[in-house]
Design an enzyme around this catalytic site. Structure first.
Site, mmCIF file in Angstrom:
data_model
loop_
_atom_site.group_PDB
_atom_site.id
_atom_site.type_symbol
_atom_site.label_atom_id
_atom_site.label_comp_id
_atom_site.label_asym_id
_atom_site.label_seq_id
_atom_site.Cartn_x
_atom_site.Cartn_y
_atom_site.Cartn_z
ATOM 1 N NE ARG A 251 -3.950 -2.333 1.770
ATOM 2 C CZ ARG A 251 -4.560 -3.153 2.605
ATOM 3 N NH1 ARG A 251 -4.282 -3.097 3.900
ATOM 4 N NH2 ARG A 251 -5.448 -4.024 2.179
ATOM 5 C CD GLU B 260 -1.250 -4.110 -4.389
ATOM 6 O OE1 GLU B 260 -0.665 -3.925 -3.303
ATOM 7 O OE2 GLU B 260 -0.661 -4.285 -5.465
#
Length: 383
Positions: free
Chosen positions: A241, A361
Site C-alpha cells: 500500500r 490492493e
C-alpha cells in the site's frame, strides 16, 4: 523529510531511466494494451526490479524510502511500469524474505531480481474480494502433494508471470485462518488464463481471470506454514500500500507538471493561463495535495525502515494519495480544457489510470475501516 544521498541517487536513476525509456513509449503501450517487456528487463538491469532484495540474491538491499521514491518516479512516466516495480519489491521479494525457506529464496529471488521471472499474487476471487473468508479456491492434500482447484479474478500480471503466489483453503472450516499460500510456476499443468480484461486504465499491465484445474504442487511449494496465508497476504499488502500511494503520487505529480507547463504557455484573454487567479489557485491546490501525499507516503516508508508499526500509516497514505490522484488529474484535465479530453495529451491517460488506485490492493473503504478500527481501539500513535 530529507532524503539521504543514496536515496537521492536512486531517485535520479529512476527519473533518468523513466524519461529516456518509458515516456516516449507509454502512450503507445496504453493504446495497444501492450506489456512493456523491454522496459521491465531494463528496470531489472539497472537494479530497480530487485532493489529491496539482499545482494546475495541479486538485489541491492535498498530501503523502503528508496523504493517509494523510485516507484513515484516511474509512475510519473507510466503507472503500469510502476505497478510491476512495486509488486516485485513490495509483494514478491518481501513475502519470500519474510516467510520463504532458503531453498525457496534461492530458487526464485535471483529470477525475480534479474527480471527473468515476473510474479503475480492470486488472492481475489469472483465472489471474494475484500473478505478472504469467502474464498472458495481449495488446496486438498493427497499424500505429499496438494491439488488446487478454483478461480481467481482481477489478477495483475497474470498472463505474463512465471510464478504465482496462490492463496487457497487448506482447512475450509477455519475460513480465513485456513488459507495457505503456494508458490506455483505458471507453466504447471492446470494453470490457465481464462481471459484478459479490457480495462479503463493501466492498460499496459494485464489483469486476468485465472483458473486452477487440478494443479498439483509439492508440499515444499507452500510458503510459510499451513493456515498462514492470510497473514502472508496482510503482511505483503501492508507494505504494497506504500507502493500504491507512491504510484498515485507519481501519476498526480506528472499531471500537475503537465498542467503547469501548459498553463505557462497557453494564452487566453491576453494573458498566460497561469496568470489568471482561478488557474493559479487551482495549480497551487494541486501542488499542496501532491506534496501532502508524498510526505504521508515517505512517512509510512520511514516507519517501515525503522522497523516500527506502519500498517495504519500505509492505509492512511494509500487512501489519501489514491483519492488525491483522481482530484489532481481531474483538475489538470480542466486546465487543458478541451485539449485535455483528447488522447493527444498524456493528461487523458493519467486521468484514466488514476481511478484504479482507490480500488486495487484494498479499496478506499477498506482503508477507512482499518483506520477507524485503530481509532476505536485507541491504537493510533497520535491523534
Amino acid at each position: 523529510m530529507q532524503l539521504s544521498e543514496d536515496q537521492r541517487q536512486i531517485r535520479a536513476t529512476a527519473r533518468d531511466f523513466a524519461r529516456a525509456e518509458i515516456v516516449p513509449a507509454a502512450a503507445q503501450w496504453d493504446r495497444d494494451a501492450a506489456f512493456p517487456a523491454a522496459a521491465v528487463r531494463t528496470m531489472a538491469q539497472i537494479g530497480l526490479l530487485g532493489m529491496t532484495a539482499p545482494a546475495v540474491y541479486g538485489g541491492s538491499d535498498a530501503d523502503a524510502v528508496s523504493l517509494a521514491v523510485a516507484v513515484e518516479e516511474i509512475a510519473r512516466a507510466d503507472a503500469s511500469c510502476a505497478l510491476v516495480l512495486s509488486m516485485a519489491n513490495s509483494l514478491s521479494i518481501l513475502s519470500l524474505m519474510t516467510f520463504g525457506t532458503e531453498a525457496q529464496r534461492k530458487r526464485w529471488l535471483p529470477q525475480i531480481t534479474s527480471g527473468a521471472c515476473i510474479s503475480c499474487f492470486a488472492i481475489t476471487e469472483p465472489n471474494a474480494g475484500s473478505n478472504p473468508g469467502d474464498m472458495k479456491t481449495m488446496a486438498a492434500k493427497y499424500g505429499d502433494k496438494f491439488v488446487i482447484n478454483g478461480i481467481k479474478q482481477f489478477i495483475s500480471l497474470g498472463s505474463v508471470s512465471k510464478l504465482a503466489f496462490v492463496f487457497a483453503l487448506t482447512d475450509p472450516q477455519a475460513r480465513a485462518k485456513g488459507i495457505s499460500c503456494f508458490l506455483v510456476p505458471t507453466d504447471t499443468p492446470g494453470y490457465s488464463v481464462i481471459r484478459k480484461e479490457d480495462k479503463l486504465g493501466l492498460r499496459a499491465s494485464d489483469t486476468c481471470q485465472i483458473a486452477f484445474d487440478n494443479v498439483e504442487v509439492a508440499a515444499d511449494q507452500m510458503l510459510g506454514a499451513p493456515g498462514e496465508g492470510y497473514r502472508i497476504a496482510l503482511h505483503g499488502l501492508g507494505a504494497s500500500r506504500i507502493g500504491i500511494a507512491a504510484q498515485a503520487t507519481g501519476v498526480a505529480a506528472a499531471a500537475l507538471e503537465d498542467a503547469a507547463v501548459y498553463a505557462r504557455e497557453r494564452v487566453t484573454f491576453g494573458h498566460k493561463l497561469v496568470e489568471h487567479q482561478a488557474i493559479g489557485f487551482r495549480l497551487a491546490d494541486m501542488a499542496v495535495e501532491v506534496q501532502s501525499a508524498r510526505l504521508m507516503t515517505l512517512h509510512a516508508a520511514d516507519l517501515k525502515n525503522r522497523k516500527m508499526p506502519y500498517a495504519i500509516e500505509s492505509s492512511m497514505a494509500k487512501v489519501y494519495a489514491a483519492e488525491m490522484c483522481e482530484r489532481v488529474c481531474s483538475a489538470a484535465l480542466q486546465v487543458f480544457g478541451g485539449y485535455g479530453y483528447m488522447k493527444d495529451y498524456p493528461v487523458e491517460r493519467r486521468y484514466r489510470d488514476a481511478r484504479v488506485f482507490q480500488i486495487y490492493e484494498g479499496t478506499s473503504e477498506v482503508q477507512r475501516m482499518i483506520v477507524a478500527r485503530a481509532i476505536t481501539n485507541d491504537a493510533l500513535a497520535e491523534l
